[in-house]
Design a protein around this motif. Structure first.
Motif, mmCIF file in Angstrom:
data_model
loop_
_atom_site.group_PDB
_atom_site.id
_atom_site.type_symbol
_atom_site.label_atom_id
_atom_site.label_comp_id
_atom_site.label_asym_id
_atom_site.label_seq_id
_atom_site.Cartn_x
_atom_site.Cartn_y
_atom_site.Cartn_z
ATOM 1 N N UNK A 1 93.049 90.083 81.718
ATOM 2 C CA UNK A 1 93.350 88.655 81.886
ATOM 3 C C UNK A 1 94.426 88.488 82.954
ATOM 4 N N UNK A 2 94.308 87.424 83.746
ATOM 5 C CA UNK A 2 95.368 87.033 84.675
ATOM 6 C C UNK A 2 96.233 85.971 84.005
ATOM 7 N N UNK A 3 97.548 86.178 84.039
ATOM 8 C CA UNK A 3 98.510 85.201 83.520
ATOM 9 C C UNK A 3 99.327 84.723 84.719
ATOM 10 N N UNK A 4 99.010 83.552 85.225
ATOM 11 C CA UNK A 4 99.537 83.116 86.518
ATOM 12 C C UNK A 4 100.516 81.954 86.365
ATOM 13 N N UNK A 5 101.641 82.063 87.080
ATOM 14 C CA UNK A 5 102.689 81.048 87.057
ATOM 15 C C UNK A 5 102.612 80.176 88.309
ATOM 16 N N UNK A 6 102.766 78.859 88.124
ATOM 17 C CA UNK A 6 102.703 77.904 89.232
ATOM 18 C C UNK A 6 103.919 76.986 89.187
ATOM 19 N N UNK A 7 104.270 76.453 90.378
ATOM 20 C CA UNK A 7 105.288 75.421 90.469
ATOM 21 C C UNK A 7 104.755 74.294 91.348
ATOM 22 N N UNK A 8 105.426 73.160 91.344
ATOM 23 C CA UNK A 8 105.004 72.040 92.177
ATOM 24 C C UNK A 8 105.006 72.444 93.644
ATOM 25 N N UNK B 1 103.918 75.704 84.940
ATOM 26 C CA UNK B 1 102.557 75.906 84.441
ATOM 27 C C UNK B 1 102.244 77.390 84.346
ATOM 28 N N UNK B 2 101.684 77.797 83.224
ATOM 29 C CA UNK B 2 101.143 79.143 83.064
ATOM 30 C C UNK B 2 99.656 79.012 82.809
ATOM 31 N N UNK B 3 98.865 79.701 83.596
ATOM 32 C CA UNK B 3 97.412 79.627 83.476
ATOM 33 C C UNK B 3 96.865 80.995 83.054
ATOM 34 N N UNK B 4 96.124 81.028 81.942
ATOM 35 C CA UNK B 4 95.489 82.248 81.449
ATOM 36 C C UNK B 4 94.016 82.226 81.837
ATOM 37 N N UNK B 5 93.577 83.280 82.521
ATOM 38 C CA UNK B 5 92.197 83.359 83.002
ATOM 39 C C UNK B 5 91.599 84.695 82.602
ATOM 40 N N UNK C 1 87.243 79.576 76.095
ATOM 41 C CA UNK C 1 87.611 78.818 77.291
ATOM 42 C C UNK C 1 87.488 79.720 78.514
ATOM 43 N N UNK C 2 87.286 79.088 79.674
ATOM 44 C CA UNK C 2 87.333 79.835 80.935
ATOM 45 C C UNK C 2 88.739 79.836 81.516
ATOM 46 N N UNK C 3 89.545 78.801 81.160
ATOM 47 C CA UNK C 3 90.949 78.731 81.560
ATOM 48 C C UNK C 3 91.735 78.045 80.456
ATOM 49 N N UNK C 4 92.979 78.485 80.277
ATOM 50 C CA UNK C 4 93.886 77.841 79.326
ATOM 51 C C UNK C 4 95.254 77.739 79.986
ATOM 52 N N UNK C 5 95.810 76.547 80.017
ATOM 53 C CA UNK C 5 97.071 76.317 80.725
ATOM 54 C C UNK C 5 98.145 75.783 79.787
ATOM 55 N N UNK C 6 99.346 76.355 79.909
ATOM 56 C CA UNK C 6 100.552 75.841 79.261
ATOM 57 C C UNK C 6 101.327 75.053 80.324
ATOM 58 N N UNK C 7 101.702 73.823 80.014
ATOM 59 C CA UNK C 7 102.400 73.001 80.987
ATOM 60 C C UNK C 7 103.705 72.469 80.419
ATOM 61 N N UNK C 8 104.716 72.405 81.294
ATOM 62 C CA UNK C 8 105.977 71.726 80.966
ATOM 63 C C UNK C 8 106.020 70.472 81.820
ATOM 64 N N UNK C 9 105.906 69.325 81.177
ATOM 65 C CA UNK C 9 105.865 68.049 81.884
ATOM 66 C C UNK C 9 107.240 67.395 81.815
ATOM 67 N N UNK C 10 107.860 67.204 82.964
ATOM 68 C CA UNK C 10 109.212 66.632 83.009
ATOM 69 C C UNK C 10 109.140 65.108 82.987
ATOM 70 N N UNK C 11 108.654 64.602 81.880
ATOM 71 C CA UNK C 11 108.571 63.161 81.658
ATOM 72 C C UNK C 11 109.768 62.753 80.804
ATOM 73 N N UNK C 12 109.728 61.598 80.247
ATOM 74 C CA UNK C 12 110.815 61.131 79.376
ATOM 75 C C UNK C 12 110.220 60.688 78.040
ATOM 76 N N UNK C 13 110.293 61.509 76.987
ATOM 77 C CA UNK C 13 110.983 62.812 76.963
ATOM 78 C C UNK C 13 110.119 63.925 77.566
ATOM 79 N N UNK C 14 110.745 65.079 77.832
ATOM 80 C CA UNK C 14 110.012 66.238 78.341
ATOM 81 C C UNK C 14 108.956 66.666 77.314
ATOM 82 N N UNK C 15 107.828 67.128 77.839
ATOM 83 C CA UNK C 15 106.671 67.387 76.970
ATOM 84 C C UNK C 15 106.051 68.748 77.276
#
Length: 404
Positions: free
Chosen positions: A92-99, A113-117, A133-147
């Protein structure tokens, strides 16, 4: 907040579960690292993961490109199944992304974002322990409140309702991620250190082999006790001892010459005086160790039903013997250099370290089941060992504060 989007693919992402983040975005990478390197904490069907490669440049084409995000790094890992005869391993690829508009350097990146493939060859099916799943992503959303949010691309015809396995799996993953982030925020430290004498990975690998070699004993169990508990527990203890002895003692020329690629433990170091299963009970631990080429004996005050159902080579090493701690004569079973095993030895438990010292043993292991003493049987009592004289006893000590 919009869902993720793959470049050059119009496959819709499904936001499945969401919760309020209990930690700041700066700790997302620390929290997610636990999920990447310890998937076994979230699934009993996974033994562990092994890192194949850490990739920071020249990313493989199989790693997805996300619109509006820059790929920072990817961990190529291999998931090992706890039951390899039933479930296959999976890479599996565990890939980290930023804006993408972030101006930070890779050394100071802020992934959200962390994407598992999963890596599959055409026609290959996912093992049961992996979400459909073909992809599964963990996301940190900097909204109000953070999610925190988990988004997936489900395989065709995969149920996603609240009772579906995919939903429940993602909910458990989200809860784990939140706990890891909260632990990082509160500077959580483990209170107990594990795997200090025997490393986890070689233990797991050897245990899988020993389990396959001795699991048949469940079907031939002769005692009234639970075979599933006793057989697999003693397989685990035998595995631990084999590796502990390997790390503790030195190999002699006799055993070194017996090297076998299929059974390498037969050439491993072992106690110079063999082992003594002190209070061996059903004799199972003695049987497993002797069958794997280790020299030793088991003694108990009476024979058990199981003894006569072991092969003769095991029966020869199970002896009825009453240990007398008050005797001044030498005991033939306590030879110099013997390694003494106290495996739920009941009233013999407190004597294990004593006799190990008196008879110059090469070492001992003591696995107690109850709080036996030298001169009395264990008695369960509701009476506290140190009763408090009166309800206001603490106040009379003038400790100050709350009296704590």
């Amino acid at each position: 907040m919009p869902s993720l989007s793959l470049i050059n693919e119009e496959v819709p992402w499904l936001p499945l579960v969401t919760c309020t983040a209990s930690f700041p975005a700066e700790l997302f990478e620390i929290a997610i690292s636990q999920l990447v390197h310890h998937p076994e904490y979230n699934s009993t069907l996974i033994l562990r993961s092994e890192t194949v490669a850490e990739i920071t440049s020249e990313f493989p084409a199989e790693i997805p490109k996300l619109k509006g995000r820059r790929l920072i790094s990817s961990t190529h890992r291999k998931l090992l199944a706890r039951r390899p005869g039933r479930d296959a391993s999976l890479e599996q690829y565990c890939s980290l992304y930023e804006l993408e508009d972030s101006n930070q350097s890779p050394d100071t990146s802020s992934p959200d974002t962390l994407l598992l493939t999963p890596i599959l060859v055409p026609g290959e099916a996912l093992p049961y322990y992996h979400p459909a799943v073909s992809h599964l992503a963990f996301r940190y959303l900097q909204s109000d409140p953070a999610t925190l949010r988990i988004e997936v691309i489900p395989l065709p015809n995969t149920p996603t309702d609240l009772n579906a396995r995919l939903y429940r799996t993602c909910l458990a993953l989200l809860d784990t991620l939140d706990r890891y982030g909260w632990g990082a925020l509160t500077n959580y430290k483990k209170r107990v250190m594990h795997d200090c004498l025997v490393n986890r990975e070689p233990y797991q690998d050897l245990y899988l082999i020993m389990r396959e070699r001795h699991k048949h004993l469940v079907d031939t169990w002769q005692e009234v006790t639970d075979p599933l508990k006793h057989v697999f527990e003693d397989i685990g203890i035998a595995t631990y001892l084999m590796l502990f002895w390997k790390n503790t003692f030195f190999a002699d020329s006799e055993h070194t010459l017996k090297t076998d690629a299929n059974e390498p433990w037969r050439a491993w170091p072992r106690p110079p005086g063999g082992f003594l299963d002190f209070g061996c009970g059903n004799g199972l631990l003695t049987h497993i160790l002797t069958q794997e080429g280790y020299v030793g004996r088991g003694i108990d005050v009476r024979a058990r039903t199981s003894w006569l159902h072991y092969p003769q080579s095991t029966q020869d090493n199970l002896q009825v013997h009453a240990f007398d701690p008050t005797s001044t004569s030498s005991d033939p079973y306590f030879q110099p250099g013997v390694f003494i095993i106290g495996n739920h030895a009941d009233e013999l438990t407190p004597w294990v370290p004593v006799v190990s010292t008196l008879y110059n043993a090469s070492g001992y292991i003591n696995i107690p089941c109850c709080a036996w003493t030298f001169d009395a049987k264990f008695e369960r009592s509701t009476t506290p060992m140190f009763p408090v004289p009166s309800p206001n006893f603490a106040d009379t000590l003038n400790l100050g504060g709350e009296g704590g």
